[in-house]
Design a protein around this motif. Structure first.
Motif, short mmCIF file in Angstrom:
data_model
loop_
_atom_site.label_atom_id
_atom_site.label_comp_id
_atom_site.label_asym_id
_atom_site.label_seq_id
_atom_site.Cartn_x
_atom_site.Cartn_y
_atom_site.Cartn_z
N ASP A 294 6.39 -10.31 23.39
CA ASP A 294 7.80 -9.84 23.26
C ASP A 294 8.76 -10.59 22.17
N SER A 295 8.12 -11.69 23.73
CA SER A 295 9.18 -12.85 22.12
C SER A 295 8.99 -13.18 21.05
N ALA A 296 8.18 -12.38 20.30
CA ALA A 296 8.21 -12.73 18.96
C ALA A 296 8.57 -11.36 18.36
N LEU A 297 8.88 -11.78 16.35
CA LEU A 297 9.20 -10.62 15.67
C LEU A 297 7.92 -10.24 15.28
N SER A 298 7.40 -9.32 14.62
CA SER A 298 6.12 -8.81 14.29
C SER A 298 6.39 -9.06 12.46
N ASN A 299 4.79 -9.68 11.82
CA ASN A 299 4.65 -9.79 10.46
C ASN A 299 5.85 -9.00 9.79
N GLN A 300 5.59 -8.21 9.96
CA GLN A 300 6.71 -7.00 9.02
C GLN A 300 7.92 -7.15 10.22
N GLU A 301 8.51 -7.43 10.47
CA GLU A 301 9.73 -7.39 10.93
C GLU A 301 10.70 -9.10 10.65
N PHE B 42 22.81 -9.43 9.81
CA PHE B 42 22.08 -8.10 11.02
C PHE B 42 20.90 -9.40 10.87
N SER B 43 20.11 -10.30 11.11
CA SER B 43 19.11 -11.16 10.22
C SER B 43 19.23 -11.94 11.07
N ILE B 44 20.23 -13.26 11.33
CA ILE B 44 19.94 -13.99 12.92
C ILE B 44 20.08 -13.22 14.30
N THR B 45 20.43 -12.25 14.28
CA THR B 45 21.01 -11.70 15.44
C THR B 45 20.33 -10.73 15.95
N TYR B 46 18.97 -10.18 14.68
CA TYR B 46 17.83 -9.12 15.28
C TYR B 46 16.37 -10.09 15.93
N SER B 47 16.65 -11.24 15.06
CA SER B 47 15.29 -12.95 14.92
C SER B 47 16.31 -13.04 16.39
N ILE C 45 18.26 -12.01 19.23
CA ILE C 45 17.82 -11.50 20.60
C ILE C 45 16.08 -11.21 20.36
N VAL C 46 15.10 -10.88 19.40
CA VAL C 46 13.99 -10.68 20.17
C VAL C 46 13.62 -12.55 21.20
#
Ligand code: UD1
Ligand code: MG
Length: 463
Positions: free
Chosen positions: A3-10, A47-52, A54-55
């Protein structure tokens, strides 16, 4: 994938966005730093840093006990709280990194004919240091004061999330936090006059000088904005979506105002550009947060985000010298605040949470009710009955016993009022509708500001 990792697509999409944004920023140094283009690219980076982050940080926040229960779900699961802190931290750090770009051309022109190490020719005095007469220190002070005020409010928001500070203790703190920027306002601009509506000019004259009251008014704006976002809260996504809409409306206001200004030498040009530089990265970071906070929420934003967002608007409005336009864009927040006052000032009991009530059977939100331990006084009963019997639309929902004594009354927030008026609905539908309401009223406010202002004021101060 945990749950604490980004998917490949993300991962790939965020990497592409990040790399493209950084490439745009690097490229602007070919010219004069191009702050406007860079600022848009900073939005992409934010956007990219905040998104990552948070995950990646969700698990850490849960372990640190920074979590809250989502009350409007069948399974009241706990999810990370105060994720707006991540958003605010990314924003503040990026805004520091933005400084060399913003001041690139100023630094270049201020030092153009100076050798930075030239002691012999007297450009640098060993005892006094150097003075770059052509460098706009006022602009730097404005920017730094904005960052300081914002950072102070983010600290307050964080403490509130950790320790749940009492309302009466924390409410004035944003006013104190606004002092650095009020000091800069005093030193760089200092205008405390307000233009009088044409209808009142015969009595008051064209301008009225409010003097020190004007500073009280600006501090009040700094207190109002963060707190008003925080009390229009409690359903997934609403804190962030209202903030993004306000930011977009402020951007539209900047663009319309810039399009009306003849040439680039007008002082208002810099103020609107300053506002755009602050808003674009804010929107980038907020969109990333919204992606995680939208129904069904994976994270909560916390008070930190509400204070942070509100203070960004206060800063932009105050330092951009368009605080009245800002208020025009906060009409839902103003209505929600006025409507809330009987509970905020305890004329009506105010429970710890006033968010709408989740009906587990229907899966829909209904107005939440506050219970009266003792029947309200005659005056309060009269007041509540008037609200309940308001012509056309009731302004409150009451539950009475067979003798007409009030047992319960709906909590006074516009989220609950919306449910009183339009009936129970799903959480995301309520969020979409209230956000659309914010947008519609804001666009109307901008129309009034830009098209109808001349009916009330003899001149448009931007034109
Ligand atoms: C403000 C409101 C309070 C409202 C709360 C919701 C006033 C005076 N205070 O208090 O009435 O209940 O915000 O944010 O108007 N939560 C959800 N779903 C959401 C968002 C929040 O269930 O979409 C719950 C969670 O349990 C979360 C908690 O609200 O942990 C956060 O509340 P907090 O922000 O601490 O409340 P206040 O800002 O003090
Ligand atoms: Mg809150």
């Amino acid at each position: 994938m945990t749950d604490s990792a980004l998917s490949n697509q993300e991962t790939w999409s965020l990497l592409v966005l990040f790399a493209a944004s950084v490439a745009v920023i690097a490229n602007t140094f070919q010219g004069d730093g191009e702050p406007l283009v860079s600022s848009l690219a900073f939005g992409g980076v934010a956007f990219s840093i905040t998104y990552s982050l948070i995950v990646w940080l969700k698990g850490t926040f849960m372990k640190a006990n920074l979590k809250g229960r989502d009350m409007s779900k069948v399974k009241k699961v706990e999810i990370p709280e105060t994720m707006g802190g991540v958003c605010a931290a990314v924003y503040l750090l990026l805004m520091v990194l933005f400084m060399p770009i913003l001041f690139y051309s100023d630094i270049k022109s201020a030092t153009a004919d100076l050798d930075p190490l030239d002691l012999e020719n007297g450009h640098i005095q060993i005892d006094t240091g150097r003075v770059l007469h052509r460098f706009p220190l006022g602009k730097l002070a404005t920017y730094l004061s904005a960052m300081l005020s914002l950072a102070l409010v983010v600290i307050l928001g964080n403490y509130d999330d950790f320790f749940d500070i009492r309302w009466r203790h924390k409410v004035l703190i944003p006013g104190v936090a606004s002092m650095p920027m009020l000091a800069v306002y005093f030193l760089t601009y200092g205008i405390t006059h307000v233009v009088v509506p044409v209808q009142l000019v015969p009595y008051l004259g064209e301008m009225v000088d409010l003097g020190s009251l004007y500073y009280v008014y600006m501090a009040a704006i700094a207190i109002f904005c963060p707190n008003s976002i925080n009390i229009l809260a409690g359903i997934n996504g609403i804190e962030v979506s209202q903030s993004i809409i306000i930011a977009v409306l402020l951007l539209i206001n900047d663009m319309v105002s810039l399009s009306k200004i003849p040439g680039t030498a007008h002082p208002a040009t810099d103020l609107h550009l300053f506002s755009i530089y602050l808003l674009l990265p804010f929107i980038g970071a907020s969109l990333a947060l919204l992606r995680h906070n939208w129904y069904p929420a994976k994270v909560f934003v916390g008070d930190t985000y509400c204070y942070f967002a509100g203070m960004v608007f206060a800063i932009v409005g105050i330092l951009g010298h368009f605080s009245k336009t800002l208020l025009l864009l906060l009409i839902p927040q103003i209505i929600n605040f006025i409507y809330s006052t009987p509970q905020l000032f305890r004329l009506i009991p105010c429970p710890r949470h006033r968010l709408p009530h989740f009906n587990a059977r229907s899966g829909l939100l209904e107005p939440s009710m506050t219970e009266w331990q003792q029947p309200p006084s005659i005056g309060t009963t009269w007041f509540l009955n008037i609200l309940a019997r308001f012509p056309l639309l009731p302004l409150i929902k009451l539950v009475k016993d067979s003798e007409g004594h009030i047992l319960k009354s709906s909590n006074l927030t516009i989220l609950n009022l919306w449910l009183v008026w339009f009936g129970p609905r799903r959480e995301d539908k309520l969020a979409i509708e209230v956000t659309a309401f914010q947008l519609a009223l804001g666009l109307m406010g901008l129309f009034i500001r830009h098209e109808l202002a001349l009916l009330v004021f003899s001149q448009d101060n931007r034109a």
